[in-house]
Design a protein around this motif. Structure first.
Motif: not given
Length: 354
Positions: A257-282
């Motif tokens: 949350d609350n960073n300066l992310l503008f775009e995210i590479d398609p491979s950045a989260f692809v490994h996180l198969e069992q992720l329950y919470i992904l928070s990208l607000t702000g």
């Protein structure tokens, strides 16, 4: 006030008098007539173990008393069976080698609001039962190798300091470490070499620092645990390497949350198969690589994307379709409301001309 909380093993008689051991070498004196409050109560241990650990209030029994400590804390007299040490609002600019040593039943050290600027290697030694260390609200800038290595500590709190540099080996060889809190410091760079032989960290919090990017293999030294939480909110992160999280297939929660992310590479989260919470607000995200999100295998998931002012309505629609198809929870109130507002706005003169 510095407080030492004592717990005596049940096999010891209440009338037993401890014999002072041999003199211990303290190096330079860390403590100078520091008042120490002592209690025979060990009730605080359960309170410290409770989560979340925010405000600890350890109450002394009416039978507690005060003594002065000079030099270092060693198992002499009444200090020998100490289970916990609390030092608050004292003046301790430097913790020298041997500051706390040879306390074989000590489980907790709390040194806060003491203006600690430097901790020398070997400040904490021969503490086989140590579980929790709280060094928050001080003035630490630099974490050196040899301060925490080989300690059996499970929870280490270093938040609310001014830490800007951590040596490569500073967190090595800590096999029991499960929680590390570095919130509210000044870290600008993440070091992928940290945590050699320290694989069991399950809660890693680096909120409110000055990180700008997450490098490749950032967390590869950590074991792939269920219920691992990584918190990187309130930084200046604008770039995540495609292989930052590649070995954390079982990661439970990732907070950005609350960073300066503008775009995210398609491979950045692809490994996180069992992720329950992904928070990208702000952030400033225009769109997510939603095609790669279909690789998630978690039966339940919460995705937070609100307060991304540049997110397009067409992207949000794709995210909604993905969430609905997997029965995931999407918290996008702000973005959805903004899209609704845009639909209701009258066409401008420029739009009509076009």
């Amino acid at each position: 006030m510095a407080s030492v909380f004592l717990g005596l093993m049940t096999t010891l008689s209440s009338t037993l008098i401890w014999q002072d051991p041999v003199n211990y070498y303290c190096g330079e004196k860390t403590f100078s007539e520091t008042p120490v409050s002592v209690s025979k109560s060990s009730k605080f241990v359960a309170d410290i173990a409770a989560e979340p650990l925010q405000n600890i209030s350890l109450l002394l029994e009416s039978s507690s008393f005060v003594l002065d400590v000079t030099g270092c804390l060693t198992p002499k007299g009444i200090l020998r069976p100490a289970i916990g040490i609390e030092i608050v609002n004292e003046t301790l600019p430097i913790l020298y080698s041997g500051a706390v040593q040879n306390l074989i039943v000590l489980e907790m050290i709390k040194i806060e609001y003491c203006g600690v600027q430097d901790i020398h290697p070997g400040a904490f030694m021969i503490l086989p039962a140590i579980h929790t260390m709280l060094l928050r609200f001080n003035r630490l800038v630099y974490i050196k190798e040899g301060v925490f290595n080989h300690l059996r500590v499970a929870k280490l709190y270093l938040s609310n300091n001014s830490i800007s540099y951590i040596e490569n080996e500073a967190f090595d060889d800590m096999p029991n470490l499960r929680l590390l809190n570095l919130d509210s410091n000044r870290l600008k760079n993440w070091n992928s070499d940290w945590f050699t032989n320290t694989p069991n960290v399950q809660t890693l919090s680096v909120d409110s620092n000055e990180l700008t990017k997450i490098p490749a293999n950032a967390f590869n030294k950590l074991r792939n645990f269920h219920f691992t939480n990584i918190r990187l909110s309130n930084n200046n992160i604008s770039y995540i390497h495609p292989r930052s999280f590649q070995k954390l297939h079982l990661l439970y929660a990732l907070w950005l949350d609350n960073n300066l992310l503008f775009e995210i590479d398609p491979s950045a989260f692809v490994h996180l198969e069992q992720l329950y919470i992904l928070s990208l607000t702000g952030n400033k995200i225009k769109c997510l690589p939603i095609e790669s999100f279909y690789a998630f295998k978690s039966p339940d998931m919460i995705l937070r994307v609100e307060n991304n002012e540049f997110m397009s309505c067409s992207c949000l629609k794709k995210i909604e379709v993905w969430a609905k198809s997997n029965e995931y929870l999407l918290t996008e109130r702000f973005a959805k409301n903004e899209c609704s507002k845009k639909k209701k706005q009258p066409l401008s003169n420029n739009t009509l001309r076009n």
